[in-house]
Design a protein around this motif. Structure first.
Motif, short mmCIF file in Angstrom:
data_model
loop_
_atom_site.label_atom_id
_atom_site.label_comp_id
_atom_site.label_asym_id
_atom_site.label_seq_id
_atom_site.Cartn_x
_atom_site.Cartn_y
_atom_site.Cartn_z
N PRO A 34 19.38 16.31 14.47
CA PRO A 34 20.62 16.78 13.85
C PRO A 34 20.33 17.89 12.84
O PRO A 34 19.18 18.22 12.57
CB PRO A 34 21.15 15.53 13.14
N GLN A 35 21.40 18.40 12.27
CA GLN A 35 21.29 19.47 11.29
C GLN A 35 20.46 19.03 10.09
O GLN A 35 20.67 17.94 9.56
CB GLN A 35 22.72 19.80 10.84
N ALA A 36 19.52 19.86 9.66
CA ALA A 36 18.71 19.56 8.48
C ALA A 36 19.31 20.25 7.27
O ALA A 36 19.89 21.33 7.42
CB ALA A 36 17.27 20.02 8.71
N PRO A 37 19.22 19.69 6.08
CA PRO A 37 18.61 18.39 5.79
C PRO A 37 19.48 17.27 6.37
O PRO A 37 20.69 17.36 6.40
CB PRO A 37 18.56 18.33 4.27
N TYR A 38 18.80 16.22 6.84
CA TYR A 38 19.50 15.12 7.49
C TYR A 38 20.38 14.38 6.49
O TYR A 38 19.97 14.12 5.37
CB TYR A 38 18.49 14.15 8.13
N ASP A 39 21.59 14.06 6.93
CA ASP A 39 22.55 13.37 6.09
C ASP A 39 22.66 11.93 6.56
O ASP A 39 23.31 11.63 7.56
CB ASP A 39 23.90 14.08 6.17
N GLY A 40 22.00 11.02 5.85
CA GLY A 40 21.98 9.62 6.23
C GLY A 40 23.33 8.94 6.12
O GLY A 40 23.52 7.86 6.67
N SER A 41 24.29 9.59 5.44
CA SER A 41 25.63 8.99 5.34
C SER A 41 26.46 9.23 6.60
O SER A 41 27.49 8.59 6.80
CB SER A 41 26.37 9.53 4.11
N LEU A 42 26.01 10.15 7.45
CA LEU A 42 26.71 10.39 8.72
C LEU A 42 26.43 9.27 9.69
O LEU A 42 25.34 8.70 9.71
CB LEU A 42 26.27 11.72 9.34
N SER A 43 27.38 8.98 10.54
CA SER A 43 27.19 7.97 11.58
C SER A 43 26.24 8.51 12.64
O SER A 43 26.01 9.73 12.73
CB SER A 43 28.53 7.62 12.23
N THR A 44 25.72 7.62 13.46
CA THR A 44 24.88 8.06 14.58
C THR A 44 25.67 8.96 15.51
O THR A 44 25.14 9.94 16.03
CB THR A 44 24.33 6.83 15.33
#
Length: 126
Positions: A34-44
């Motif tokens: 996915p787009q960096a920096p990775y956003d851990g709050s986004l769903s899979t």
């Protein structure tokens, strides 16, 4: 013995540790996140959408398209997200003959990263 492969291998986005994509004898190889920096709050599902948008751009850059995909290895940080990823994947491959694929759970490089894919595709002759 140092062989020169520059005439038979085309590399895209050469970096310190690797290239973004490599093409050899009409076959392209690349990994996509996915787009960096990775956003851990986004769903899979949202990370999968980001990843597939990047993959589509990379396919175009190397002279291929979704229709040219041969194989995709999908790595999920949590197999519990398999259905959510598949829903996005199914939309993305709708209307084309989908590639062969494998999906498995793996510990990914960042705790914020939920999905990563390795793609192999046919590349149109220049």
């Amino acid at each position: 013995m140092n062989q020169d492969f520059s005439t038979i291998i085309e590399r895209f986005g050469i970096g310190k540790r690797g290239s973004l994509a490599v093409v050899h004898q009409g076959t392209g190889y690349f990994a996509c996140t996915p787009q960096a920096p990775y956003d851990g709050s986004l769903s899979t599902a949202d990370q999968t959408r980001q990843l597939l948008a990047k993959a589509e751009a990379r396919l175009a850059e190397i002279g291929s398209a979704r229709e040219g995909l041969l194989f995709c290895a999908i790595m999920l940080a949590d197999m519990g997200d398999y259905a959510a990823m598949n829903e996005v994947w199914d939309e993305w491959v709708a209307g084309i003959a989908p590639p062969a694929r494998a999906c498995f759970e793996a510990r990914l490089a960042s705790p914020d990263l939920k999905v990563e894919m390795i793609m192999v595709c046919a590349v149109k002759p220049a």
